[in-house]
Design an enzyme around this catalytic site. Structure first.
Site, short mmCIF file in Angstrom:
data_model
loop_
_atom_site.label_atom_id
_atom_site.label_comp_id
_atom_site.label_asym_id
_atom_site.label_seq_id
_atom_site.Cartn_x
_atom_site.Cartn_y
_atom_site.Cartn_z
N GLY A 164 -106.15 45.21 -10.51
CA GLY A 164 -106.11 44.56 -11.83
C GLY A 164 -106.57 43.13 -11.65
O GLY A 164 -106.14 42.46 -10.71
N LYS A 165 -107.45 42.68 -12.54
CA LYS A 165 -107.96 41.32 -12.37
C LYS A 165 -106.82 40.30 -12.40
O LYS A 165 -106.83 39.32 -11.67
CB LYS A 165 -108.98 40.99 -13.46
CG LYS A 165 -110.26 41.79 -13.31
CD LYS A 165 -111.33 41.36 -14.27
CE LYS A 165 -112.44 42.40 -14.30
NZ LYS A 165 -112.95 42.77 -12.98
N ASN B 169 -104.77 40.53 -9.08
CA ASN B 169 -105.57 40.01 -7.96
C ASN B 169 -105.63 38.48 -8.00
O ASN B 169 -105.53 37.80 -6.98
CB ASN B 169 -107.01 40.55 -8.01
CG ASN B 169 -107.07 42.06 -7.85
OD1 ASN B 169 -106.15 42.66 -7.32
ND2 ASN B 169 -108.16 42.67 -8.32
N THR C 218 -120.56 33.02 -11.58
CA THR C 218 -120.60 33.66 -10.26
C THR C 218 -121.83 34.58 -10.21
O THR C 218 -122.13 35.29 -11.17
CB THR C 218 -119.30 34.43 -9.98
OG1 THR C 218 -119.05 35.35 -11.05
CG2 THR C 218 -118.12 33.50 -9.85
N GLY D 209 -124.50 33.61 -4.82
CA GLY D 209 -123.67 32.41 -4.76
C GLY D 209 -122.99 32.16 -6.09
O GLY D 209 -122.58 33.11 -6.78
N ASP E 115 -116.69 46.01 0.76
CA ASP E 115 -116.16 46.36 -0.57
C ASP E 115 -116.10 45.05 -1.38
O ASP E 115 -115.36 44.14 -1.01
CB ASP E 115 -114.76 46.98 -0.39
CG ASP E 115 -114.12 47.39 -1.71
OD1 ASP E 115 -114.71 47.14 -2.77
OD2 ASP E 115 -113.00 47.95 -1.66
N GLY F 175 -114.72 38.37 -7.18
CA GLY F 175 -114.70 37.41 -8.30
C GLY F 175 -113.29 36.88 -8.55
O GLY F 175 -113.10 35.70 -8.86
N ASP F 176 -112.30 37.76 -8.40
CA ASP F 176 -110.90 37.34 -8.61
C ASP F 176 -110.48 36.33 -7.54
O ASP F 176 -109.76 35.36 -7.82
CB ASP F 176 -109.97 38.56 -8.57
CG ASP F 176 -110.31 39.58 -9.63
OD1 ASP F 176 -110.79 39.17 -10.71
OD2 ASP F 176 -110.13 40.79 -9.38
N GLY G 299 -110.43 47.16 -0.34
CA GLY G 299 -109.30 47.03 -1.27
C GLY G 299 -109.48 45.89 -2.24
O GLY G 299 -110.46 45.12 -2.18
#
Ligand code: RIB
Length: 296
Positions: free
Chosen positions: A40-41, A44, A216, A221, A242, A247-248, A283
């Site tokens: 879950g954003k 995370n 992002t 970059g 992975d 991003g999180d 993960g």
């Protein structure tokens, strides 16, 4: 240490399938492996903040099947007194990860979208003056939270992902920091997907002049813009395993660095380094590095 950030966000059970390639329309594909992870954003990003040393509280809703997510947040030092348990099943994500480490995701919001205004008011009213609110777009009532948080005089950071058409109606000008990827940024700026990152960041900055904009760009970059200041940070060259939650991780570490008084340039460097570590591990929450791996 006083609470610095309340992150009102999603908590998901991630069902992760390693696949040779993403499944095509009409195809039945046998996966090479399956794991069930915490994700879950929202979750995370809370874990990234906590591992970066920020005093973070998490607000949101899970079902009875998601109590382990609350326990995980607590074990990371996150204040979970605003993690509510409702009747709906916990949100979940079906994630395919291909052999290059890229992913695609189907979301079932579940309990994440069952927050009531009364519950949200309760969470916000216990937030100390001058602290931050962090939001993503996997929960309901985002416009209401933006208005309420602004009325409480809180600083607001938002990562409106996944970016559906409803995001265009959000009062994003009430925020202080906006995190978007290139596709989301182009959508918000009403630019074609072929627009350059610099064009997107400039246009977003024109639309929201009081916001720090962070775009992002995956393996390219990230780009920061505030007023006329534009900072490009090249991604570290790593072999991705992975990319889930990269991003999180970037969001959590950028905010953590900002709260430590780092310059935007330093915050971008720290966030990029943290995200680069994340993509080398499998993960979502599990792959986020600890502060001592990043603040070297
Ligand atoms: O950003 C990654 C997250 O997106 C995953 O953990 C998944 O749950 C989805 O919310």
């Amino acid at each position: 240490m006083a609470q610095q950030i309340l992150n009102i966000g999603s908590m998901n059970i991630d069902h992760v399938y390693q696949v040779p390639h993403f499944v095509s329309p009409g195809e039945t594909l046998t996966s090479c492996s399956y794991v069930r992870n915490a994700g879950g954003k929202g979750l995370n990003q809370s874990i990234a903040l906590a591992r970066a040393g920020v005093n973070v509280a998490h607000g949101g809703k899970i079902g009875p099947d998601g109590v382990f997510l609350k326990e995980l947040l607590s074990s990371e030092g996150v204040d979970t007194s605003s993690v509510l348990i409702g009747d709906m099943p916990t949100g979940h994500a079906i994630i395919q990860v291909d052999s290059s480490g890229q992913n695609n995701i189907i979301l079932y919001p579940g309990a994440n979208r069952q927050l009531t205004r009364a519950e949200l008011v309760g969470m916000l009213s216990s937030t100390p003056d001058g602290s931050w609110i962090l939001l993503q777009n996997e929960i309901n009532e985002i416009p209401f939270i933006l208005e309420e948080a602004h009325a409480h005089g809180l600083h607001i950071a938002i990562n409106p992902a996944p970016c559906g058409p409803e995001v265009l109606t959000y009062s994003l000008q009430l925020a202080d920091v906006l995190f978007v990827n290139e596709i989301e940024g182009a959508q918000l700026a009403n630019l074609p997907s072929t627009a350059s990152a610099k064009e997107i960041a400039s246009l977003l900055s024109g639309l929201f002049p009081s916001l720090e904009i962070i775009l992002t760009l995956g393996s390219e970059g990230a780009l920061y813009q505030y007023g006329n200041m534009q900072i490009f940070m090249q991604a570290e060259q790593v072999k991705p395993v992975d990319t889930t939650s990269a991003g999180d991780t970037f969001t959590g570490y950028f905010l953590a660095a900002k709260l430590r008084g780092k310059t935007p340039q330093e915050a971008m460097r720290i966030a990029s380094h943290a995200a680069a570590i994340t993509v080398t591990r499998k993960g979502a929450a599990a792959s986020i590095p600890r502060g001592d791996e990043v603040f070297l």
